[in-house]
Design an enzyme around this catalytic site. Structure first.
Site: not given
Length: 542
Positions: A64, A97, A387
């Site tokens: 992530d 991201t 997410d």
């Protein structure tokens, strides 16, 4: 700097570090590119994981982007600005991201050639702004309406693919979509109302949805009921005990009878608290404060289940799930303030007891209960589910999706190249570089999947130049250009729009910096030395 009489004028204190013009710009660009390179290998379903070990030995294993950038200690100020892009993307969309950071790094890399060609940063930033506006316009043009549950599930699966959830993405996607739809109100989805609890044990496939709330607490008294059906729940942000005075006070009692009366009065006060709770018909009591032992005894005697010292967020979630009101004082509670639940029971999960509040009528708070073999596995599943919850939430709100697999980026690359030639002027060069930067996403997806990046880009461009080719992305299993909508690889429109806008803004901000002045930290003052040596004492002193 010198005055007219060749007398030096000191502007910056000694030890201040300063870099100007190209040196400053290229230093900042290099720092931003380094951040992008740190997360680039994690992009896409075939991306790799990073193991992050902090100073005390705690380990985080994740792919992530925002988690990686939060965990690593970034020192360079320009690099910190890129980290902020990831945080903003996470706050706004919950996903994308890594995409935002990688695009920002590539925009800055492409701008280096323009700076070398003596094109002023103001021209570059103007071109980038025009390109970003056009990119958002194109994205809205190629977006597809998303209203069906099937599409929401596909969005969740796309978000979960490549995360450490094994083969359970379909089952988790169903849970996530059901939870998001349950908490949706007036076209908005407050994903804070979807709580995630986790306990070590079982496997990822044992994860399930609870239509209500789970509290990691046990009843305060062993004789309290373990199970309450058709529960009426009283919620307090007040202690169930005799309050101490606001100021220090001392009570002197000399008569034993007075002492007995004092204790009796205290006991009566606590008895009245429980009587008030019984009077309104509550069968479960939850408070964010303490519960006196005597109150615990009377609650247990009355057959009321009670828990103390709940987190404020737990209390608010129970209120949303049960329709109850949080009351600040026991004397103020009424029957209307009570929440209702079909079942409140204590269950043993592993070695710990937890309170499950379920069978609520139209609950506006849901809980996804994650199981897994180790703490590290569960933490990564929690990040993945978080997410996916956010991406499903924004899809429910916007009702717009775009194809995944690098399809929108290649379409933007082609459309922006056409747009650049219509603009003219030096900005055209910046728009062309912006278009070129869009290739970095499919390029990296191919690279991370072990495919030939150049071949992949050529195949995608050829597919997009054909009629109805705008949804063609890269099939990472075969290396071919495939219609991503048919392959069920889709993403929320907002994720792409936010990623491009954030990347453009940070790239422009970094490009506009032409002077970096950094004050060096002063060393700590040295300890004074006495005549007796370091830390010693003068002779004759004892």
């Amino acid at each position: 700097m010198y005055a007219n009489g060749n007398q030096p004028i000191i502007v910056l204190r000694e030890g201040t570090e300063r870099s100007k013009d190209k040196e400053a710009q290229f230093n900042n660009i290099a720092a931003a590119k380094a951040v992008a390179d740190a997360v680039r290998s994690t992009l896409g379903p075939k991306g790799m994981d990073k193991m992050l070990v902090n100073t005390i030995g705690d380990v985080v294993i994740t792919n992530d982007g925002v988690t990686i950038l939060k965990e690593i200690e970034v020192q360079h100020p320009a690099a910190k600005m890129v980290v902020e892009v990831a945080k903003t993307q996470d706050n706004e969309c919950g996903d994308g991201t890594t995409t935002a950071v990688v695009i920002a790094g590539e925009l800055l890399k492409q701008s280096e050639e323009l700076i070398d060609a003596k094109i002023h940063p103001t021209v570059i930033t103007s071109g980038f702004r025009m390109a970003a506006d056009k990119a958002v316009e194109v994205l809205n043009e190629i977006a597809v309406d998303a209203t069906k549950d099937e599409i929401l599930k596909k969005v969740a699966v796309t978000s979960l693919t490549g995360k450490s959830v094994g083969e359970e993405h379909d089952a988790l996607a169903e849970i996530i979509v059901k939870a998001a739809k349950a908490v949706a109100e007036n076209g908005k989805v407050d994903t804070d109302n979807i709580r995630i609890e986790k306990k070590v044990g079982g496997v990822i496939g044992d994860t399930y949805l609870i239509e209500g709330v789970v509290i990691d607490k046990e009843p305060v008294h062993s004789r309290m009921p373990k199970k309450v059906e058709n529960a009426k729940i009283a919620l307090f942000a007040a202690p169930l005990e005799v309050k101490k005075t606001e100021f220090d006070a001392q009570i002197q009692i000399t008569d034993p009878a007075a002492m007995s009366a004092f204790l009796q009065e205290e006991e009566n006060t606590m008895k009245e608290m429980v009587e008030k709770i019984k009077e309104v018909g509550a069968s479960v009591v939850l408070t964010s404060k303490g519960v006196d032992e005597l109150v615990q005894h009377y609650l247990a005697k009355a057959g009321i289940l009670g828990c103390r010292r709940l987190k404020q967020s737990d209390l608010e979630a129970v209120a949303k799930a049960t329709g109850g009101n949080i009351v600040g004082s026991i004397s103020e509670i009424t029957k209307k303030d009570l929440g209702t639940a079909g079942l409140v029971e204590e269950k043993l999960v592993g070695e710990d007891g937890m309170i499950f509040i379920t069978k609520c009528k139209n609950p506006k708070a849901m809980t996804i209960f994650i199981r897994g073999g180790t703490e590290h596995v569960m933490e990564e599943v929690e990040r993945a589910v978080n997410d996916a919850v956010r991406t499903v939430g924004i899809t429910l709100e916007d009702k717009k999706i775009v194809a995944g697999g690098g399809a929108p980026e290649i379409e933007l690359c082609l459309r922006l190249s056409e747009f650049a030639s219509s603009v003219g002027g030096r900005e055209q060069l910046a728009i062309e570089k912006f278009a070129k930067a869009m290739e970095i996403i499919p390029w990296t997806l191919a690279e991370n999947a072990g495919l030939d990046s150049i071949d992949s880009i050529i195949k995608l461009k050829n597919a997009h130049e054909k009629k109805n080719g705008k949804y063609y992305g890269l099939d990472l299993n075969t290396g071919e250009a495939v219609d991503m909508l048919k392959l069920n690889v889709i993403e929320p429109l907002r994720v792409k729009v936010q990623a491009i806008n954030s990347a453009e803004e940070v790239a422009n901000m970094i490009l506009r910096i032409d002077d970096v002045i950094a004050a060096r930290r002063s060393p700590p003052p040295a300890m004074p030395q006495g005549p007796g040596g370091p830390g010693g004492m003068p002779p004759g002193m004892m």
